[in-house]
Design an enzyme around this catalytic site. Structure first.
Site, PDB file in Angstrom:
ATOM      1  N   SER A   1     -25.246  66.524  82.025  1.00 40.07           N
ATOM      2  CA  SER A   1     -23.916  67.531  82.400  1.00 40.07           C
ATOM      3  C   SER A   1     -22.555  67.051  81.290  1.00 40.07           C
ATOM      4  O   SER A   1     -22.555  65.634  81.614  1.00 40.07           O
ATOM      5  CB  SER A   1     -23.202  67.456  83.762  1.00 40.07           C
ATOM      6  OG  SER A   1     -21.960  68.171  83.758  1.00 40.07           O
TER       7      SER A   1
ATOM      8  N   TYR B   1     -21.347  64.148  91.575  1.00 38.02           N
ATOM      9  CA  TYR B   1     -22.099  65.114  90.878  1.00 38.02           C
ATOM     10  C   TYR B   1     -22.564  64.648  89.582  1.00 38.02           C
ATOM     11  O   TYR B   1     -23.435  64.316  88.981  1.00 38.02           O
ATOM     12  CB  TYR B   1     -21.176  66.153  90.949  1.00 38.02           C
ATOM     13  CG  TYR B   1     -21.922  66.894  89.760  1.00 38.02           C
ATOM     14  CD1 TYR B   1     -23.253  67.812  89.780  1.00 38.02           C
ATOM     15  CD2 TYR B   1     -21.341  67.454  88.562  1.00 38.02           C
ATOM     16  CE1 TYR B   1     -23.721  67.825  88.773  1.00 38.02           C
ATOM     17  CE2 TYR B   1     -21.836  68.622  87.307  1.00 38.02           C
ATOM     18  CZ  TYR B   1     -23.071  68.773  87.526  1.00 38.02           C
ATOM     19  OH  TYR B   1     -23.939  69.434  87.002  1.00 38.02           O
TER      20      TYR B   1
ATOM     21  N   LYS C   1     -25.829  63.421  87.833  1.00 36.32           N
ATOM     22  CA  LYS C   1     -26.488  63.428  86.296  1.00 36.32           C
ATOM     23  C   LYS C   1     -26.840  62.301  85.373  1.00 36.32           C
ATOM     24  O   LYS C   1     -27.798  61.923  84.654  1.00 36.32           O
ATOM     25  CB  LYS C   1     -25.221  64.512  85.909  1.00 36.32           C
ATOM     26  CG  LYS C   1     -25.327  65.516  86.381  1.00 36.32           C
ATOM     27  CD  LYS C   1     -26.630  66.587  85.659  1.00 36.32           C
ATOM     28  CE  LYS C   1     -26.802  67.923  86.725  1.00 36.32           C
ATOM     29  NZ  LYS C   1     -28.600  67.821  87.163  1.00 36.32           N
TER      30      LYS C   1
HETATM   31  C1  UD1 Z   1     -16.870  71.518  85.448  1.00 34.72           C
HETATM   32  C2  UD1 Z   1     -17.449  70.959  86.760  1.00 34.72           C
HETATM   33  C3  UD1 Z   1     -17.662  69.650  85.752  1.00 34.72           C
HETATM   34  C4  UD1 Z   1     -18.722  70.288  83.999  1.00 34.72           C
HETATM   35  C5  UD1 Z   1     -18.315  71.401  83.670  1.00 34.72           C
HETATM   36  C6  UD1 Z   1     -19.215  71.580  82.959  1.00 34.72           C
HETATM   37  C7  UD1 Z   1     -16.070  71.031  88.084  1.00 34.72           C
HETATM   38  C8  UD1 Z   1     -14.348  69.866  89.243  1.00 34.72           C
HETATM   39  N1  UD1 Z   1     -15.895  70.056  87.041  1.00 34.72           N
HETATM   40  O1  UD1 Z   1     -15.717  71.635  84.583  1.00 34.72           O
HETATM   41  O2  UD1 Z   1     -18.240  68.789  86.338  1.00 34.72           O
HETATM   42  O3  UD1 Z   1     -19.241  68.705  83.598  1.00 34.72           O
HETATM   43  O4  UD1 Z   1     -17.484  72.255  84.397  1.00 34.72           O
HETATM   44  O5  UD1 Z   1     -20.669  71.944  83.586  1.00 34.72           O
HETATM   45  O6  UD1 Z   1     -16.109  72.157  89.139  1.00 34.72           O
HETATM   46  N2  UD1 Z   1      -8.659  76.123  86.309  1.00 34.72           N
HETATM   47  C9  UD1 Z   1      -7.720  77.170  86.230  1.00 34.72           C
HETATM   48  N3  UD1 Z   1      -7.970  77.650  87.454  1.00 34.72           N
HETATM   49  C10 UD1 Z   1      -8.684  78.134  87.858  1.00 34.72           C
HETATM   50  C11 UD1 Z   1      -9.860  77.419  87.599  1.00 34.72           C
HETATM   51  C12 UD1 Z   1      -9.859  76.595  86.913  1.00 34.72           C
HETATM   52  O7  UD1 Z   1      -6.900  76.036  85.374  1.00 34.72           O
HETATM   53  O8  UD1 Z   1      -8.220  78.800  88.995  1.00 34.72           O
HETATM   54  C13 UD1 Z   1      -9.135  74.770  85.139  1.00 34.72           C
HETATM   55  C14 UD1 Z   1      -9.863  73.158  85.816  1.00 34.72           C
HETATM   56  O9  UD1 Z   1      -8.094  73.037  85.342  1.00 34.72           O
HETATM   57  C15 UD1 Z   1     -10.053  73.016  84.359  1.00 34.72           C
HETATM   58  C16 UD1 Z   1     -10.350  74.591  83.613  1.00 34.72           C
HETATM   59  O10 UD1 Z   1     -10.030  75.613  84.037  1.00 34.72           O
HETATM   60  O11 UD1 Z   1      -9.512  72.349  83.632  1.00 34.72           O
HETATM   61  C17 UD1 Z   1     -12.303  74.694  83.870  1.00 34.72           C
HETATM   62  O12 UD1 Z   1     -12.395  74.619  84.896  1.00 34.72           O
HETATM   63  P1  UD1 Z   1     -13.623  74.404  85.343  1.00 34.72           P
HETATM   64  O13 UD1 Z   1     -14.420  75.841  85.142  1.00 34.72           O
HETATM   65  O14 UD1 Z   1     -14.172  74.386  86.969  1.00 34.72           O
HETATM   66  O15 UD1 Z   1     -14.638  73.642  85.084  1.00 34.72           O
HETATM   67  P2  UD1 Z   1     -14.458  71.971  84.624  1.00 34.72           P
HETATM   68  O16 UD1 Z   1     -13.519  71.980  85.457  1.00 34.72           O
HETATM   69  O17 UD1 Z   1     -13.999  71.029  83.585  1.00 34.72           O
END
Ligand code: UD1
Length: 330
Positions: A117, A141, A145
């Site tokens: 990841s 997590y 990995k």
């Molecule tokens: C997720 C995982 C990370 C992994 C990556 C790729 C989490 C916290 N992190 O990253 O470990 O390496 O996928 O597999 O699960 N966001 C919003 N509003 C929302 C939801 C999300 O603003 O309602 C933003 C988050 O702050 C982030 C972005 O969207 O900046 C993406 O979020 P998310 O889909 O949770 O993935 P990551 O945190 O980037």
């Protein structure tokens, strides 16, 4: 070759199984069905129900199906949960991998594709994350990995395995509605849920040092990701023993959360502006893959854009939530 696909009944695993069999490889699914779903395993592909912690079950599966390689996707993947249950995550992700490698070495199964990841990088301080960017995971997590990659490499060196660790960036989309991710733990489904509930999607912080102030990520279609596994498996099948690859799987294109929420509104037919809330602790401002190494090593590059990811994920969401489509304004 015959590939044992651990976690093959999961969201990503089910896509990998389909891509592998479509490419003419023989696949056997190995899954404990803790989060996987048996119905996701296609007809004609055997399903062995078992845990990767169960060495005897693995040994029997290797023998019964004449397995020659493993694609290891089984594991726990929720960052928040890993903070609350680190012992569980280390057991499932690290001890599970150790038990798998042990069974592989004993059975002389020499090829392994390991699901890693982008979380191994933590908060990378670079525009484009290469495979040489230092790994500083920020949560258990990501640690499991990275420890998994080390374990794969060490066992590979000691026992002459041929291995690859694939560092997935932000996976989204589906090949078909019934294969969509049913969890609501990532940006795309979380925005779908808000829209469906008649609420505003949330943007976790708009004061980051990025062009529009919201976090930037590299989103990759699960169908492209699955194809990258096929290309990796083929490469390993032909590679000399002892080969070890570490590859980013991303598109090399950054998309901001604001751009995502706007596009999700457009694709779904909603027009609910997002609201900016507090930053979520631990979120890096920007994580975008340099995808050059995988292109050079495997000739693979992504074909699907973010619109494809959102549209296919939405088709899956509508299947689970038939009333989710916006009502026409009269
Ligand atoms: C997720 C995982 C990370 C992994 C990556 C790729 C989490 C916290 N992190 O990253 O470990 O390496 O996928 O597999 O699960 N966001 C919003 N509003 C929302 C939801 C999300 O603003 O309602 C933003 C988050 O702050 C982030 C972005 O969207 O900046 C993406 O979020 P998310 O889909 O949770 O993935 P990551 O945190 O980037």
């Amino acid at each position: 070759m015959t590939w044992l696909i651990t976690g093959g009944a999961g969201y990503i695993g089910a896509h990998v199984v389909r891509a592998m069999t479509a490419a003419g490889e023989t696949a056997v699914v190995y899954d404990d069905l803790s989060t996987g779903v048996a119905e996701r395993v296609p007809a004609g592909v055997p399903l062995v129900v078992g845990s990767v912690l169960d060495g005897d079950r693995l040994a029997r599966a290797f023998a019964e199906h004449a397995v020659t390689g493993v694609v290891h996707l089984a594991g726990k993947k929720r960052v928040g949960e890993s903070v609350e249950r680190p012992l569980h995550y280390y057991r499932e992700n690290v001890e599970g991998l150790r038990a798998l490698l042990d069974a592989m070495v004993t059975a002389d199964v020499t090829r392994l594709v390991f699901s890693s990841s982008a979380s191994v990088y933590g908060m990378p301080d670079v525009d484009m994350v290469t495979e040489e960017t230092p790994c500083l995971p920020m949560n258990p997590y990501g640690e499991t990995k990275l420890a998994g990659e080390w374990l794969v490499r060490a066992a590979g060196r000691a026992h002459g395995l041929t291995t690859a660790s694939l560092r997935y960036f932000n996976v989204a989309g589906a090949a078909a509605p019934d294969l969509a991710d049913t969890g609501v733990f990532n940006l795309v489904p979380m925005v779908f849920e808000k829209l469906t509930d008649g609420a505003a999607p949330r943007i976790f912080g708009a004061d980051y040092a990025t062009p529009d102030g919201t976090c930037v990520r590299d989103y990759i279609h699960v169908v492209d990701l699955a194809e990258a596994h096929v290309a990796t498996a083929r490469k390993l099948a032909a590679a000399p023993r002892g080969t070890d690859l570490t590859l980013n799987i991303g598109r090399g294109e950054g998309v901001s959360v604001r751009e995502m929420t706007d596009l999700i509104n457009e694709v779904t037919g909603y027009s609910t502006p997002a609201e900016v809330t507090e930053r979520r602790p631990g979120d890096p401002a920007r994580v975008v893959a340099a995808a050059d190494r995988i292109a050079a090593e495997l000739g693979w590059s992504a074909k699907h854009d973010v619109r494809d990811m959102i549209a296919s994920a939405w088709a899956g969401w509508l299947r689970e939530h038939p009333d989710a489509a916006p009502r026409p304004v009269v």
